[in-house]
Design a protein around this motif. Sequence first.
Motif, PDB file in Angstrom:
ATOM      1  N   ALA A 188       0.832  -1.202   0.000  1.00  0.00           N
ATOM      2  CA  ALA A 188       0.000   0.000   0.000  1.00  0.00           C
ATOM      3  C   ALA A 188       0.860   1.243   0.000  1.00  0.00           C
ATOM      4  O   ALA A 188       2.009   1.213   0.410  1.00  0.00           O
ATOM      5  CB  ALA A 188      -0.885  -0.003   1.240  1.00  0.00           C
ATOM      6  N   ASN A 189       0.262   2.320  -0.453  1.00  0.00           N
ATOM      7  CA  ASN A 189       0.901   3.625  -0.356  1.00  0.00           C
ATOM      8  C   ASN A 189      -0.080   4.573   0.305  1.00  0.00           C
ATOM      9  O   ASN A 189      -1.038   4.997  -0.332  1.00  0.00           O
ATOM     10  CB  ASN A 189       1.276   4.162  -1.738  1.00  0.00           C
ATOM     11  CG  ASN A 189       2.015   5.483  -1.647  1.00  0.00           C
ATOM     12  OD1 ASN A 189       2.404   5.901  -0.563  1.00  0.00           O
ATOM     13  ND2 ASN A 189       2.209   6.127  -2.781  1.00  0.00           N
ATOM     14  N   PRO A 190       0.075   4.965   1.547  1.00  0.00           N
ATOM     15  CA  PRO A 190       1.183   4.584   2.425  1.00  0.00           C
ATOM     16  C   PRO A 190       0.992   3.182   3.000  1.00  0.00           C
ATOM     17  O   PRO A 190      -0.085   2.622   2.939  1.00  0.00           O
ATOM     18  CB  PRO A 190       1.090   5.611   3.547  1.00  0.00           C
ATOM     19  CG  PRO A 190      -0.360   5.968   3.601  1.00  0.00           C
ATOM     20  CD  PRO A 190      -0.887   5.862   2.200  1.00  0.00           C
ATOM     21  N   LEU A 210       7.778   2.631  -3.635  1.00  0.00           N
ATOM     22  CA  LEU A 210       8.515   1.951  -4.709  1.00  0.00           C
ATOM     23  C   LEU A 210       9.659   1.088  -4.162  1.00  0.00           C
ATOM     24  O   LEU A 210      10.259   0.312  -4.905  1.00  0.00           O
ATOM     25  CB  LEU A 210       9.046   2.976  -5.715  1.00  0.00           C
ATOM     26  CG  LEU A 210       7.972   3.706  -6.531  1.00  0.00           C
ATOM     27  CD1 LEU A 210       8.597   4.746  -7.438  1.00  0.00           C
ATOM     28  CD2 LEU A 210       7.149   2.718  -7.353  1.00  0.00           C
ATOM     29  N   ALA A 211       9.952   1.254  -2.884  1.00  0.00           N
ATOM     30  CA  ALA A 211      10.993   0.421  -2.257  1.00  0.00           C
ATOM     31  C   ALA A 211      10.376  -0.728  -1.469  1.00  0.00           C
ATOM     32  O   ALA A 211      11.061  -1.389  -0.688  1.00  0.00           O
ATOM     33  CB  ALA A 211      11.855   1.294  -1.352  1.00  0.00           C
ATOM     34  N   ASN A 270      -0.528  -8.699  -3.670  1.00  0.00           N
ATOM     35  CA  ASN A 270      -0.947  -7.638  -4.600  1.00  0.00           C
ATOM     36  C   ASN A 270      -0.912  -6.314  -3.852  1.00  0.00           C
ATOM     37  O   ASN A 270      -0.635  -6.270  -2.645  1.00  0.00           O
ATOM     38  CB  ASN A 270      -2.361  -7.896  -5.145  1.00  0.00           C
ATOM     39  CG  ASN A 270      -2.616  -7.169  -6.466  1.00  0.00           C
ATOM     40  OD1 ASN A 270      -1.818  -6.323  -6.875  1.00  0.00           O
ATOM     41  ND2 ASN A 270      -3.706  -7.484  -7.118  1.00  0.00           N
ATOM     42  N   VAL A 271      -1.209  -5.268  -4.582  1.00  0.00           N
ATOM     43  CA  VAL A 271      -1.455  -3.955  -3.980  1.00  0.00           C
ATOM     44  C   VAL A 271      -2.925  -3.913  -3.596  1.00  0.00           C
ATOM     45  O   VAL A 271      -3.777  -4.287  -4.398  1.00  0.00           O
ATOM     46  CB  VAL A 271      -1.153  -2.843  -5.006  1.00  0.00           C
ATOM     47  CG1 VAL A 271      -1.592  -1.484  -4.477  1.00  0.00           C
ATOM     48  CG2 VAL A 271       0.332  -2.861  -5.382  1.00  0.00           C
ATOM     49  N   TRP A 272      -3.200  -3.485  -2.382  1.00  0.00           N
ATOM     50  CA  TRP A 272      -4.608  -3.369  -1.956  1.00  0.00           C
ATOM     51  C   TRP A 272      -4.684  -2.401  -0.790  1.00  0.00           C
ATOM     52  O   TRP A 272      -4.190  -2.712   0.285  1.00  0.00           O
ATOM     53  CB  TRP A 272      -5.144  -4.750  -1.528  1.00  0.00           C
ATOM     54  CG  TRP A 272      -6.531  -4.735  -0.947  1.00  0.00           C
ATOM     55  CD1 TRP A 272      -7.509  -3.797  -1.144  1.00  0.00           C
ATOM     56  CD2 TRP A 272      -7.089  -5.716  -0.059  1.00  0.00           C
ATOM     57  NE1 TRP A 272      -8.637  -4.134  -0.449  1.00  0.00           N
ATOM     58  CE2 TRP A 272      -8.412  -5.312   0.223  1.00  0.00           C
ATOM     59  CE3 TRP A 272      -6.609  -6.894   0.506  1.00  0.00           C
ATOM     60  CZ2 TRP A 272      -9.257  -6.031   1.065  1.00  0.00           C
ATOM     61  CZ3 TRP A 272      -7.444  -7.638   1.344  1.00  0.00           C
ATOM     62  CH2 TRP A 272      -8.756  -7.207   1.605  1.00  0.00           C
ATOM     63  N   TYR A 273      -5.237  -1.224  -1.022  1.00  0.00           N
ATOM     64  CA  TYR A 273      -5.401  -0.307   0.105  1.00  0.00           C
ATOM     65  C   TYR A 273      -6.509   0.722  -0.090  1.00  0.00           C
ATOM     66  O   TYR A 273      -6.937   1.353   0.851  1.00  0.00           O
ATOM     67  CB  TYR A 273      -4.088   0.418   0.421  1.00  0.00           C
ATOM     68  CG  TYR A 273      -3.563   1.362  -0.637  1.00  0.00           C
ATOM     69  CD1 TYR A 273      -3.729   2.735  -0.509  1.00  0.00           C
ATOM     70  CD2 TYR A 273      -2.862   0.878  -1.741  1.00  0.00           C
ATOM     71  CE1 TYR A 273      -3.225   3.611  -1.469  1.00  0.00           C
ATOM     72  CE2 TYR A 273      -2.356   1.740  -2.692  1.00  0.00           C
ATOM     73  CZ  TYR A 273      -2.546   3.106  -2.556  1.00  0.00           C
ATOM     74  OH  TYR A 273      -2.043   3.962  -3.500  1.00  0.00           O
ATOM     75  N   ARG A 274      -7.004   0.857  -1.312  1.00  0.00           N
ATOM     76  CA  ARG A 274      -8.023   1.906  -1.513  1.00  0.00           C
ATOM     77  C   ARG A 274      -9.419   1.346  -1.228  1.00  0.00           C
ATOM     78  O   ARG A 274     -10.164   1.908  -0.442  1.00  0.00           O
ATOM     79  CB  ARG A 274      -7.955   2.418  -2.944  1.00  0.00           C
ATOM     80  CG  ARG A 274      -6.577   2.940  -3.334  1.00  0.00           C
ATOM     81  CD  ARG A 274      -6.518   3.078  -4.844  1.00  0.00           C
ATOM     82  NE  ARG A 274      -5.234   3.497  -5.324  1.00  0.00           N
ATOM     83  CZ  ARG A 274      -4.308   2.665  -5.796  1.00  0.00           C
ATOM     84  NH1 ARG A 274      -4.521   1.372  -5.822  1.00  0.00           N
ATOM     85  NH2 ARG A 274      -3.148   3.120  -6.222  1.00  0.00           N
ATOM     86  N   ASP A 323       1.674   1.459  -8.848  1.00  0.00           N
ATOM     87  CA  ASP A 323       1.279   0.093  -8.434  1.00  0.00           C
ATOM     88  C   ASP A 323       1.914  -0.944  -9.366  1.00  0.00           C
ATOM     89  O   ASP A 323       2.382  -1.997  -8.921  1.00  0.00           O
ATOM     90  CB  ASP A 323      -0.241  -0.078  -8.473  1.00  0.00           C
ATOM     91  CG  ASP A 323      -0.969   0.873  -7.532  1.00  0.00           C
ATOM     92  OD1 ASP A 323      -0.405   1.212  -6.485  1.00  0.00           O
ATOM     93  OD2 ASP A 323      -2.102   1.274  -7.867  1.00  0.00           O
ATOM     94  N   ALA A 324       1.923  -0.622 -10.666  1.00  0.00           N
ATOM     95  CA  ALA A 324       2.513  -1.566 -11.629  1.00  0.00           C
ATOM     96  C   ALA A 324       4.009  -1.729 -11.361  1.00  0.00           C
ATOM     97  O   ALA A 324       4.552  -2.837 -11.466  1.00  0.00           O
ATOM     98  CB  ALA A 324       2.283  -1.072 -13.055  1.00  0.00           C
TER      99      ALA A 324
END
Length: 513
Positions: free
Chosen positions: A250-252, A270-271, A308-312, A335-336
């Motif tokens: 996630a970001n953040p 990204l890190a 995966n990315v998941w936060y929204r 995210d990609a």
Amino acid sequence: MTHPTAAATVSIHTQRVISEISPLLFGGFAEHMGRCIYEGIYDPASPLADERGFRPDVMKALKEINYRIMRYPGGNFVSGYRWQDGIGPRSERPRRRALAWRSIETNQFGLHEFMAFAEELGTLPMWAVNLGTGTIQEAADLVEYMNLPTGTHFSDLRAKNGHPDPYGVKYWCLGNEMDGPWQIGQMDAATYADKAVQAAKLMRWMDPSIKTIACGSSSTSMVSFPDWDRTVLEHSFEHIDYFSMHHYAANPYPTVSNIEGLPIDTDSYLASSVHFEEHADILGAAIRLAKAKTRSKNNVFLCWDEWNVWYRAKGGDGEWAEAPHILEEEYNLEDALVVATWLSTFLRKADLIKIACIAQIVNVIAPIMTRPDAMFKQTIFYPLALFSQHASGVALDVLVKSPLHDTKRHGPVPLLDISASFDALSGKGATFLVNRSQTEPLTVTLNWEDVGPQGFTQGWQMSGSDPMAGNSFSAPDAVTAHEIELPKLDGKVASLVLPPLSFTALISHHDPA
Ligand code: AHR
């Protein structure tokens, strides 16, 4: 801090091998939740659907990703699922409340439909059994139904339902995220380990050829991490082949409790692979410790079966609807790039991680979004497809000299994230590179130490100036991977300039072995 003329060098030796790359690293996950199954892979009401309810446009995009293994039917859903609801005539299948996602499950898509889907896709099924409300007997019955030749109650029932030949499902998850308070039937580590061992025992008595996967912690942010993992591994080591890990970026970061109020921080995001590697390393250490403590000759590998990315789109309340629009995350360029560094992490840890499944495959935190008359590919589709299509053979331990840049969460991190594969049989090499800088191009010099490539055959890149740019039904191709001009080879050396915020996949051809 970045360098105006940032440059990195990479040394590649085809004999410096991390491990063979398991093809099962390129797997997916289809859960009965939201619109993943209904209106996703099964959409009989769509004008585009075939006679089985499958969408040829969706199937084509899924095939492009080249999934090798598919986890099913959950996820949290499985912990309340009765598998017998999903067999037999559709008109007789029960409608039920699916408590995990507060949704209505019609059971119009079930066991045989999933197996037909997997067969059409050319992917291996990985079946999760219910260890929440389910019993060890029901888990064994399911193995009987799936894998035994006819002649017993459940195998005969399978034949009666139209499939006389055993399905021969090899990979079996022993429950899902049993450490989480959100899980139906949550339990403590020792109780779960006991149940998982007993289930695995019965399931293997039914079919000794199956591979079993025990649940690790549902996230590194659980208070019980990593004690849960150590306890389960020590109790179950002789009875399992893989150990499951889950992680959502996630970001953040982190995703769950303290997201509110934290600022967006793209450099740290990204890190994220620093964190992914740390997670895998901790579980790798737990596996080694459990093997030593149990004096076992068995080998256990990691199965990263949700990533995966998941936060929204965090809300999982389906409000008792069929196919509710939940967890419909919209992905962007950053995210990609994180997904690309994640896939590179799998290659860099190819000796430890043997199965990985992106969660999920359609509509629910997914690379593909559908509506009845159309679909589009999200940004994360592209790195997933490129790795899956091109990473084969062995993962190489490349030597990297890269400038660092400072990140708030992870300290100094190399600007260049890289992984490489080499397939001696076909002579195909693949290098996957991410420039983490948001502002600076990065010149990368690739230097083959032993056999250099004869040339480059293909190259793709995703980049852009806006990390938040993404695709949609109205702009389906705003952020994609496009072919690039191939770098020139000078002997065994090639240079290329990576734009800021970019992912590049470069395919080389070598003399086959
Ligand atoms: O993939 C969505 C959910 O995330 C899964 O059902 C669960 O296992 C995890 O918490």
